[in-house]
Write a protein that holds these residues in place. Sequence first.
Motif, PDB file in Angstrom:
ATOM      1  N   ARG A   1       0.839  -1.198   0.000  1.00 12.90           N
ATOM      2  CA  ARG A   1       0.000   0.000   0.000  1.00 12.90           C
ATOM      3  C   ARG A   1       0.878   1.253   0.000  1.00 12.90           C
ATOM      4  O   ARG A   1       0.613   2.220  -0.717  1.00 12.90           O
ATOM      5  N   GLU A   2       1.960   1.210   0.799  1.00  5.89           N
ATOM      6  CA  GLU A   2       2.868   2.347   0.863  1.00  5.89           C
ATOM      7  C   GLU A   2       3.547   2.568  -0.487  1.00  5.89           C
ATOM      8  O   GLU A   2       3.801   3.707  -0.894  1.00  5.89           O
ATOM      9  N   LYS A   3       3.828   1.456  -1.208  1.00  7.87           N
ATOM     10  CA  LYS A   3       4.482   1.583  -2.508  1.00  7.87           C
ATOM     11  C   LYS A   3       3.569   2.305  -3.493  1.00  7.87           C
ATOM     12  O   LYS A   3       4.010   3.155  -4.270  1.00  7.87           O
ATOM     13  N   GLU A   4       2.274   1.965  -3.433  1.00  7.17           N
ATOM     14  CA  GLU A   4       1.305   2.647  -4.303  1.00  7.17           C
ATOM     15  C   GLU A   4       1.291   4.140  -3.995  1.00  7.17           C
ATOM     16  O   GLU A   4       1.328   4.988  -4.894  1.00  7.17           O
ATOM     17  N   ARG A   5       1.220   4.468  -2.705  1.00  5.28           N
ATOM     18  CA  ARG A   5       1.199   5.870  -2.311  1.00  5.28           C
ATOM     19  C   ARG A   5       2.509   6.560  -2.670  1.00  5.28           C
ATOM     20  O   ARG A   5       2.530   7.713  -3.088  1.00  5.28           O
ATOM     21  N   SER A   6       3.625   5.842  -2.453  1.00  4.38           N
ATOM     22  CA  SER A   6       4.934   6.415  -2.730  1.00  4.38           C
ATOM     23  C   SER A   6       5.110   6.675  -4.219  1.00  4.38           C
ATOM     24  O   SER A   6       5.727   7.669  -4.623  1.00  4.38           O
ATOM     25  N   TYR A   7       4.563   5.793  -5.042  1.00  4.66           N
ATOM     26  CA  TYR A   7       4.637   5.992  -6.493  1.00  4.66           C
ATOM     27  C   TYR A   7       3.898   7.273  -6.868  1.00  4.66           C
ATOM     28  O   TYR A   7       4.402   8.108  -7.634  1.00  4.66           O
ATOM     29  N   SER A   8       2.709   7.428  -6.285  1.00  4.58           N
ATOM     30  CA  SER A   8       1.904   8.616  -6.588  1.00  4.58           C
ATOM     31  C   SER A   8       2.620   9.887  -6.136  1.00  4.58           C
ATOM     32  O   SER A   8       2.708  10.878  -6.873  1.00  4.58           O
ATOM     33  N   LEU A   9       3.161   9.858  -4.906  1.00  2.05           N
ATOM     34  CA  LEU A   9       3.874  11.014  -4.375  1.00  2.05           C
ATOM     35  C   LEU A   9       5.153  11.268  -5.172  1.00  2.05           C
ATOM     36  O   LEU A   9       5.481  12.414  -5.499  1.00  2.05           O
ATOM     37  N   GLY A  10       5.873  10.203  -5.504  1.00  2.00           N
ATOM     38  CA  GLY A  10       7.123  10.334  -6.256  1.00  2.00           C
ATOM     39  C   GLY A  10       6.907  10.948  -7.622  1.00  2.00           C
ATOM     40  O   GLY A  10       7.691  11.814  -8.066  1.00  2.00           O
ATOM     41  N   ARG A  11       5.845  10.540  -8.300  1.00  2.00           N
ATOM     42  CA  ARG A  11       5.539  11.093  -9.621  1.00  2.00           C
ATOM     43  C   ARG A  11       5.201  12.591  -9.503  1.00  2.00           C
ATOM     44  O   ARG A  11       5.656  13.419 -10.301  1.00  2.00           O
ATOM     45  N   GLU A  12       4.413  12.911  -8.470  1.00  2.00           N
ATOM     46  CA  GLU A  12       4.033  14.311  -8.228  1.00  2.00           C
ATOM     47  C   GLU A  12       5.274  15.171  -7.976  1.00  2.00           C
ATOM     48  O   GLU A  12       5.413  16.284  -8.520  1.00  2.00           O
ATOM     49  N   MET A  13       6.196  14.653  -7.158  1.00  2.00           N
ATOM     50  CA  MET A  13       7.422  15.386  -6.838  1.00  2.00           C
ATOM     51  C   MET A  13       8.287  15.581  -8.078  1.00  2.00           C
ATOM     52  O   MET A  13       8.827  16.677  -8.318  1.00  2.00           O
TER      53      MET A  13
ATOM     54  N   PHE B   1      10.841  18.845 -12.095  1.00  2.00           N
ATOM     55  CA  PHE B   1      11.253  18.898 -13.498  1.00  2.00           C
ATOM     56  C   PHE B   1      10.630  20.119 -14.191  1.00  2.00           C
ATOM     57  O   PHE B   1      11.264  20.786 -15.006  1.00  2.00           O
ATOM     58  N   ARG B   2       9.346  20.419 -13.860  1.00  2.00           N
ATOM     59  CA  ARG B   2       8.655  21.548 -14.479  1.00  2.00           C
ATOM     60  C   ARG B   2       9.361  22.865 -14.129  1.00  2.00           C
ATOM     61  O   ARG B   2       9.487  23.753 -14.963  1.00  2.00           O
ATOM     62  N   LYS B   3       9.824  22.975 -12.863  1.00  2.00           N
ATOM     63  CA  LYS B   3      10.531  24.192 -12.439  1.00  2.00           C
ATOM     64  C   LYS B   3      11.848  24.366 -13.194  1.00  2.00           C
ATOM     65  O   LYS B   3      12.377  25.478 -13.281  1.00  2.00           O
ATOM     66  N   ARG B   4      12.396  23.272 -13.707  1.00  2.00           N
ATOM     67  CA  ARG B   4      13.653  23.323 -14.479  1.00  2.00           C
ATOM     68  C   ARG B   4      13.374  23.269 -15.979  1.00  2.00           C
ATOM     69  O   ARG B   4      14.236  22.936 -16.778  1.00  2.00           O
ATOM     70  N   ASN B   5      12.116  23.564 -16.335  1.00  4.45           N
ATOM     71  CA  ASN B   5      11.715  23.584 -17.744  1.00  4.45           C
ATOM     72  C   ASN B   5      11.918  22.237 -18.434  1.00  4.45           C
ATOM     73  O   ASN B   5      12.328  22.159 -19.597  1.00  4.45           O
ATOM     74  N   GLN B   6      11.665  21.161 -17.677  1.00  4.00           N
ATOM     75  CA  GLN B   6      11.754  19.810 -18.230  1.00  4.00           C
ATOM     76  C   GLN B   6      10.392  19.134 -18.081  1.00  4.00           C
ATOM     77  O   GLN B   6       9.662  19.377 -17.115  1.00  4.00           O
ATOM     78  N   ASN B   7      10.044  18.270 -19.071  1.00  4.20           N
ATOM     79  CA  ASN B   7       8.769  17.544 -19.033  1.00  4.20           C
ATOM     80  C   ASN B   7       9.038  16.112 -18.592  1.00  4.20           C
ATOM     81  O   ASN B   7       9.570  15.306 -19.368  1.00  4.20           O
ATOM     82  N   PHE B   8       8.706  15.810 -17.326  1.00  2.00           N
ATOM     83  CA  PHE B   8       9.020  14.485 -16.768  1.00  2.00           C
ATOM     84  C   PHE B   8       8.312  13.368 -17.541  1.00  2.00           C
ATOM     85  O   PHE B   8       8.917  12.355 -17.880  1.00  2.00           O
ATOM     86  N   ASN B   9       7.022  13.551 -17.836  1.00  2.00           N
ATOM     87  CA  ASN B   9       6.265  12.502 -18.522  1.00  2.00           C
ATOM     88  C   ASN B   9       6.807  12.227 -19.917  1.00  2.00           C
ATOM     89  O   ASN B   9       6.841  11.078 -20.372  1.00  2.00           O
ATOM     90  N   ALA B  10       7.222  13.283 -20.608  1.00  2.00           N
ATOM     91  CA  ALA B  10       7.800  13.102 -21.943  1.00  2.00           C
ATOM     92  C   ALA B  10       9.106  12.317 -21.863  1.00  2.00           C
ATOM     93  O   ALA B  10       9.403  11.465 -22.710  1.00  2.00           O
ATOM     94  N   LEU B  11       9.891  12.585 -20.803  1.00  2.00           N
ATOM     95  CA  LEU B  11      11.159  11.867 -20.621  1.00  2.00           C
ATOM     96  C   LEU B  11      10.921  10.393 -20.288  1.00  2.00           C
ATOM     97  O   LEU B  11      11.720   9.528 -20.640  1.00  2.00           O
TER      98      LEU B  11
ATOM     99  N   VAL C   1      10.720   1.436 -14.268  1.00  2.00           N
ATOM    100  CA  VAL C   1      10.677   2.870 -13.976  1.00  2.00           C
ATOM    101  C   VAL C   1       9.803   3.146 -12.753  1.00  2.00           C
ATOM    102  O   VAL C   1      10.107   4.019 -11.932  1.00  2.00           O
ATOM    103  N   ASP C   2       8.709   2.366 -12.622  1.00  2.00           N
ATOM    104  CA  ASP C   2       7.803   2.563 -11.478  1.00  2.00           C
ATOM    105  C   ASP C   2       8.529   2.402 -10.151  1.00  2.00           C
ATOM    106  O   ASP C   2       8.227   3.094  -9.172  1.00  2.00           O
ATOM    107  N   ASP C   3       9.487   1.454 -10.098  1.00  2.00           N
ATOM    108  CA  ASP C   3      10.252   1.248  -8.856  1.00  2.00           C
ATOM    109  C   ASP C   3      11.110   2.468  -8.539  1.00  2.00           C
ATOM    110  O   ASP C   3      11.257   2.864  -7.379  1.00  2.00           O
TER     111      ASP C   3
END
Length: 717
Positions: A477-489, A494-504, A522-524
């Motif tokens: 359960r923590e891994k699911e939450r951590s994945y969500s939080l990690g993606r958000e972070m 990346f956006r603040k550095r003018n990079q598109n994380f999802n595109a990468l 990548v999810d890990d």
Amino acid sequence: MIRINDILDKIYEYNPEGDCDIIDRAYVYSARVHDGQVRLSGEPYLSHPLEVANILADMRLDVESIAAALLHDVIEDTPATREDIEDMFGPGVAHIVSGVTKLSALPFSTKIAQQAESLRKMILAMADDIRVVLIKLADRIHNMRTLKYHRKPEKQAAIAQETLDIYAPIAARLGIFWMKYELEDIAFYYTKRHEYERIKALVNKARHEKEDYIITVNEKLHEKMKEMNLEAEIKGRYKQNYSIYQKMISQNLDFNEVYDVIAFRIILDTVPQCYAAMGAIHSMWKPIYYKIKDYIGNPKPNMYQSIHTTVVGPKGERVEIQIRTQDMDNIAESGIAAHWSYKEGSKIDENTGELFAWIRNLVENQENYNDPDEFLENVRIDLYPDEIYVFTPQGEIKILPKKATPVDFAYRIHTEVGAECTGAKVNGKIVQLSHRLKTGDTIEIITTKGHTPSPDWLNFVKTVKARTKIRGWINAREKERSYSLGREMCEKIFRKRNQNFNALVKSGEIKQVSDAYGFKAVDDLIAHVGFGKITPLQILNKIAPEVEKQEVKETGVLQKQTGKRKNKDSTGIIVKGLHDILVKFSKCCNPLPGDPIIGYITQGQGVTIHRKGCLNIMKMSNERQIEVQWSDEVKESYPASIKIRTDDRSGLLADIASVISKHKSNILNANTETLETGISLFYFTLMVESTDQLRQIMSAIKKVKKVTDVKRVIRND
């Protein structure tokens, strides 16, 4: 039928000081409550408790045990209650009778063959007084002797098999081999009558054929002992039928290949004589060295001691010889019972107990056992102190560690049952999931489809399986939450550095970083960002190191221009490698600068700061904990609570408030409480910059007149 006077005569012989009045009264009471009851043999039911008592008298047990033997069935088979027994015969007898009744209630009829060992352990674990087990064994001996009166062969076979599975091994475990042999032989007859008759016929034939051989071996042994000036008693005996059968089956032998059908026993006075006798025999006949076993130097766990040797005797035939002292021979037959038997009217030698480590471990207070009654009173079965044996509603036994709970039991049944456990009944009554189970309990688990484990269960479960499965679910359960939080972070940084994380991610560049760190997917990698193990900037630096270098350069120029101006939103906390992360302080432990701290990554709410050692953080997943530290540059104020104990006086509150103000601290909250004793308690919540400032304030308050104590208050300490 045995008479009560026969039993009393035996007791008088070995225990002339014993109070036999309790036995007389137990006999009269048992006769009254069993009046009208008849055994299958047609004899009055009273014949059974008399026979059981007689067996215990032959074993030279104390008067309390024999009184309990006369009463052992009354709670189960008559209207008598434990309270009745205790009122008339005292708590000791009542305790034993109650223990025997409890063992009788075990659902043996529902057992399967694999449960035999568990049932044996359960019997020993449930009986906190060893006399309970001895009465149960004597009860089974008499029931086996009268098994012929059962009319149904299948019933006879079932009782006999139960005896082989349960009771004979218990007798062996306690070292009472005469019981073991008798139980096995009778049970063998009723379980495998054809094999019993075949072995018996073969033994009788061998006895006739080998009579001269036995005489020859006996004579030569006597001559050798006489030559060595060793006064010895020499016995030749045939092995028990069931033992021969077991050896033939286990080693795939024909009867003619079982060489040790006859065993000789040499009984001497002292241990040195035993070793001298072995040397003398080996000088006469060639020993088979791998067959020599020294159970004198290394006693068996059930106290058995003897030297076993096998030699090539007359006519080239193998002969098994056992060498032991008289005391060892008594213990080989009576086991634990030999420890409290009287020997020719004299009390047992207190040093005898020193020979047997196993029996010493059964005794709670083993000093000064000068007489067997005192020893017996203190003997407790403690063979399996770390295990309990409980039943499913179907009667199947489950073994659990001591202090196990219904949740442990549920996971022992099945992982899914454990996860969906929402309630439990123990012996028909609803209990809490943290309820501690005990041996003999029957447990029924209540489940709810879709229910998931609670992290709180980790506070009380005892089994490795339950703990592992609960932690596994929490981590998933923590891994699911951590994945969500990690993606958000990652997206944010990346956006603040003018990079598109999802595109990468789509381009495969993030996959290269994932491979470089050794992750399978990548999810890990993203989940590890959420866990705080890797920062988004570390990933960005792998992909575009020039972006990070440029930012460092620009940041340096900006700092020069602004004179290192402090950020108004700063919390005074540095989170390992993470910027722009929401930080909150826990209310459970109110950490202050100077306190050792740890961070906990929450879903969507940033990092919560706790004191190291806080009970709440200790219960949380290690995977989500992150290193944090206090910043040296930022000076913020934080709430801290203190408790002040004083003798009451006017103006005291004003004096305390003045001290706090002098140390440049604001009071957020204040409460007072006056006890009946006249002592006053003041509770303050202050704003302070560090533990050092708080200590200075507390030290100054202690100097205020009538203040007796000042403490920092942390809610979960």
